[in-house]
Design a protein around this motif. Structure first.
Motif, short mmCIF file in Angstrom:
data_model
loop_
_atom_site.label_atom_id
_atom_site.label_comp_id
_atom_site.label_asym_id
_atom_site.label_seq_id
_atom_site.Cartn_x
_atom_site.Cartn_y
_atom_site.Cartn_z
N ASN A 125 0.82 -1.22 0.00
CA ASN A 125 0.00 0.00 0.00
C ASN A 125 0.86 1.27 0.00
O ASN A 125 0.38 2.34 0.35
CB ASN A 125 -0.94 0.01 1.21
CG ASN A 125 -2.00 1.09 1.10
OD1 ASN A 125 -2.81 1.08 0.18
ND2 ASN A 125 -2.01 2.03 2.03
N ARG A 126 2.08 1.17 -0.44
CA ARG A 126 2.98 2.31 -0.35
C ARG A 126 2.48 3.50 -1.17
O ARG A 126 2.77 4.66 -0.86
CB ARG A 126 4.38 1.92 -0.80
CG ARG A 126 5.43 2.96 -0.46
CD ARG A 126 6.83 2.47 -0.70
NE ARG A 126 7.24 1.40 0.19
CZ ARG A 126 8.51 1.04 0.39
NH1 ARG A 126 9.47 1.67 -0.27
NH2 ARG A 126 8.81 0.06 1.21
N HIS A 127 1.71 3.24 -2.20
CA HIS A 127 1.16 4.32 -3.03
C HIS A 127 -0.36 4.36 -2.97
O HIS A 127 -1.01 4.91 -3.86
CB HIS A 127 1.64 4.16 -4.47
CG HIS A 127 3.13 4.09 -4.61
ND1 HIS A 127 3.94 5.19 -4.40
CD2 HIS A 127 3.96 3.06 -4.90
CE1 HIS A 127 5.21 4.84 -4.56
NE2 HIS A 127 5.25 3.55 -4.86
N GLY A 128 -0.94 3.76 -1.92
CA GLY A 128 -2.38 3.79 -1.74
C GLY A 128 -3.14 2.79 -2.59
O GLY A 128 -4.31 3.01 -2.90
N GLU A 129 -2.51 1.68 -2.93
CA GLU A 129 -3.15 0.70 -3.80
C GLU A 129 -4.33 0.00 -3.12
O GLU A 129 -5.29 -0.40 -3.80
CB GLU A 129 -2.14 -0.37 -4.24
CG GLU A 129 -1.00 0.14 -5.10
CD GLU A 129 0.21 0.56 -4.28
OE1 GLU A 129 1.33 0.53 -4.83
OE2 GLU A 129 0.04 0.91 -3.08
N ALA A 130 -4.30 -0.15 -1.80
CA ALA A 130 -5.33 -0.93 -1.10
C ALA A 130 -6.25 -0.07 -0.24
O ALA A 130 -7.44 -0.37 -0.10
CB ALA A 130 -4.67 -2.01 -0.24
N PHE A 131 -5.72 1.00 0.34
CA PHE A 131 -6.52 1.91 1.17
C PHE A 131 -5.77 3.23 1.25
O PHE A 131 -4.75 3.40 0.57
CB PHE A 131 -6.81 1.32 2.56
CG PHE A 131 -5.62 0.65 3.22
CD1 PHE A 131 -4.65 1.38 3.87
CD2 PHE A 131 -5.49 -0.73 3.18
CE1 PHE A 131 -3.56 0.77 4.47
CE2 PHE A 131 -4.41 -1.37 3.78
CZ PHE A 131 -3.44 -0.61 4.42
#
Length: 327
Positions: free
Chosen positions: A227-233
């Motif tokens: 999720n480092r670039h907001g892929e999941a939340f």
């Protein structure tokens, strides 16, 4: 360790609490034994506030807390969260029926008749403009299923809107040296309305421990990987929304003003507790020794004016442009 009042709930809670996201999932695998050892260590160290959610490991975090508390006779406040089980996660689905189902499931997971504190779990913005959602929480309180309720928010604007509702007694929000905006208007308003403030992500997902480097590798099931670039939340939950490299540079600069014998982790927690609006701060850890070190931060002397000034300079240099107007 000193306690502070949690808004109007009537609870006095330890200045350092325990966040238990990592005991359910999204931080790499953790065994039942390691998870329960962590909770035991927290209680042994004087922690009286545990924060969890029904989606942490699909309820594993709640159930692991229950397994510890049933063995002990501690006076502990357990806060959980509801709403993120909705799929799709939309404001229209924040109904009385759905919230009651989530509350009932958490009551079973935690083994209690009534939940100490339920927080809406970073709901969509429109939820804060729907009084019927908060009416539903009032009804669950009247029914004896919850004792108090609050909100966990992503943005300062959501926090300010939420505390317009009389029933909202607590707000959980990200606050640390790399996310300083809550200390402006929101903290003043929370104090004016006697709303409890629970600080989460205090260590910016490990950046403010000083233990990470450019060579650090995270497991596939760790949100600091996926999720480092907001892929999941919301990306603000991972490294507080700071680009990893900037966060490392900020941590290195902060280290220069940390006193001898004090860790960057402890310095950060002491900085957060310097703000009177804060009721409790909830670093998460799987390691008993780290939990004890976190608790020790509450006993440190206050920071100097020079140290505060340096923290402001670090924020302005490495973080402000990335986070200040976003969250």
């Amino acid at each position: 360790m000193d306690s502070r009042p949690l808004g109007t709930t009537g609870f006095d809670v330890s200045e350092i609490g325990l966040g238990t996201w990592q005991l359910g999932g999204d931080w790499g695998a953790v065994s039942d034994e390691d998870a329960t050892d962590a909770v035991h260590a927290a209680l042994d160290a004087g922690i009286t506030f545990l924060d969890t959610a029904d989606v942490y490991g699909d309820g594993d975090s709640e159930r692991r807390i229950k397994s510890v508390l049933k063995e002990r006779d501690d006076d502990v406040v357990v806060a959980t969260k509801a709403g993120r089980r909705l799929d799709p996660h939309e404001a229209d689905r924040y109904t009385h029926e759905n919230l009651e189902q989530f509350v009932d499931r958490s009551r079973e997971n935690l083994g209690v008749d009534s939940l100490d504190l339920v927080q809406l779990h970073c709901p969509p913005r429109d939820v804060y403009y729907r009084p019927e959602v908060f009416d539903a929480l009032d009804a669950l309180k009247d029914a004896g299923k919850i004792d108090h309720y609050g909100v966990s928010v992503e943005k300062v604007e959501d926090a300010l809107k939420a505390i317009e509702y009389d029933g909202v007694e607590t707000v959980q929000i990200i606050f640390n040296p790399l996310r300083q905006r809550p200390a402006e208007l929101f903290f003043r308003e929370a104090q004016r309305r006697n709303v409890g403030v629970i600080v989460r992500v205090p260590l910016a997902s490990g950046l403010l421990t000083g233990a990470l480097s450019e060579e650090t590798e995270f497991p596939e099931d760790d949100h600091r990987n996926y999720n480092r670039h907001g892929e999941a939340f919301d990306v603000g939950e991972t490294f507080a929304g700071i680009p990893f490299e900037d966060g490392l540079a900020a941590a290195e600069s902060l280290e220069s003003v940390v006193p001898d014998g004090v860790s960057l982790t402890q310095f950060t927690l002491r900085w957060i507790l310097s703000f009177d609006a804060v009721s409790t701060v909830i670093p998460g850890s799987k390691t008993p020794s780290h939990i004890r070190d976190n608790v020790a931060a509450a006993s440190l002397p206050p920071l100097s004016a020079e140290q505060f000034h340096h923290v402001e300079e670090v924020y302005d240099t490495y973080a402000r442009e990335h986070v200040h107007h976003r969250w």
